[in-house]
Write a protein that holds these residues in place. Structure first.
Motif, short mmCIF file in Angstrom:
data_model
loop_
_atom_site.label_atom_id
_atom_site.label_comp_id
_atom_site.label_asym_id
_atom_site.label_seq_id
_atom_site.Cartn_x
_atom_site.Cartn_y
_atom_site.Cartn_z
N GLY A 67 4.26 -8.58 23.28
CA GLY A 67 3.17 -9.38 23.83
C GLY A 67 2.91 -9.02 25.28
O GLY A 67 3.81 -8.58 26.00
N HIS A 68 1.66 -9.18 25.69
CA HIS A 68 1.29 -8.93 27.08
C HIS A 68 0.40 -10.04 27.61
O HIS A 68 -0.44 -10.58 26.87
N CYS A 133 2.70 -8.20 33.89
CA CYS A 133 2.91 -8.88 32.61
C CYS A 133 4.24 -9.62 32.72
O CYS A 133 5.25 -9.03 33.11
N PHE A 135 5.95 -11.02 30.23
CA PHE A 135 6.81 -10.93 29.05
C PHE A 135 8.15 -10.36 29.51
O PHE A 135 8.19 -9.37 30.25
N HIS A 138 9.05 -6.64 30.90
CA HIS A 138 7.85 -5.79 31.00
C HIS A 138 7.38 -5.48 32.42
O HIS A 138 6.73 -4.47 32.65
N MET A 142 4.94 -2.76 33.81
CA MET A 142 3.59 -3.33 33.73
C MET A 142 3.27 -4.15 34.97
O MET A 142 3.34 -5.38 34.96
CU CU1 Z 1 3.85 -7.01 28.41
#
Ligand code: CU1
Length: 150
Positions: A67-68, A133, A135, A138, A142
């Protein structure tokens, strides 16, 4: 006839950059199954009173696996939000609830999904801002710099 069609195509192509310029307050970024964002830097001119960011997940993995979301904070607040967000869990989009340090955030999405967020640029010009992000695991890859250019 043929030359007319060519002229029309050329005219349409010439419009494309104009459209992008007119939408300078409307940004799109993509997240992938390879745990990456499509941009490391994003910016808007301070003349944008509000900014719309659209996150598209171009992969196919589910949001509980890859998921992002797209979160904006001051650069100095990022690490704390990442840590507290991991503890908050997927049901809370991996973000501490009602936290003033979060300037903007989309929902956590999975492959094929899109989420968008709109926020005011009031007070953000010249600030050091980070997008990332939240998550778990991440944000090392990210993340990027967000700038409201004066
Ligand atoms: Cu992510």
């Amino acid at each position: 006839m043929k030359s007319h069609r060519l002229l029309l195509s050329a005219a349409l192509l010439a419009l494309v950059p104009f459209t992008a310029f007119a939408d300078e307050c409307d940004l799109t970024i993509e997240g992938t199954d390879q745990m990456s964002f499509s941009a490391k830097k994003m910016s808007v001119p301070a003349s944008c009173e509000t900014v719309k960011v659209t996150l598209k997940h171009t992969g196919s993995l589910a949001k509980d696996m890859m998921g992002h979301n797209w979160v904006l904070t001051k650069a100095d607040d990022m690490q704390a939000i990442v840590k507290e967000g991991a503890a908050a869990g997927l049901d809370n989009n991996y973000l501490p609830e009602g936290d003033d340090r979060i300037i903007a955030a989309t929902e956590v999405i999975g492959g094929g999904e899109t989420s968008e967020v709109e926020f005011s640029t009031d007070g953000l010009a010249g600030e050091k801002l980070s997008f990332f992000c939240s998550f778990p695991g991440h944000s090392g890859m990210m993340k990027g710099r967000f700038e409201v250019k004066q």
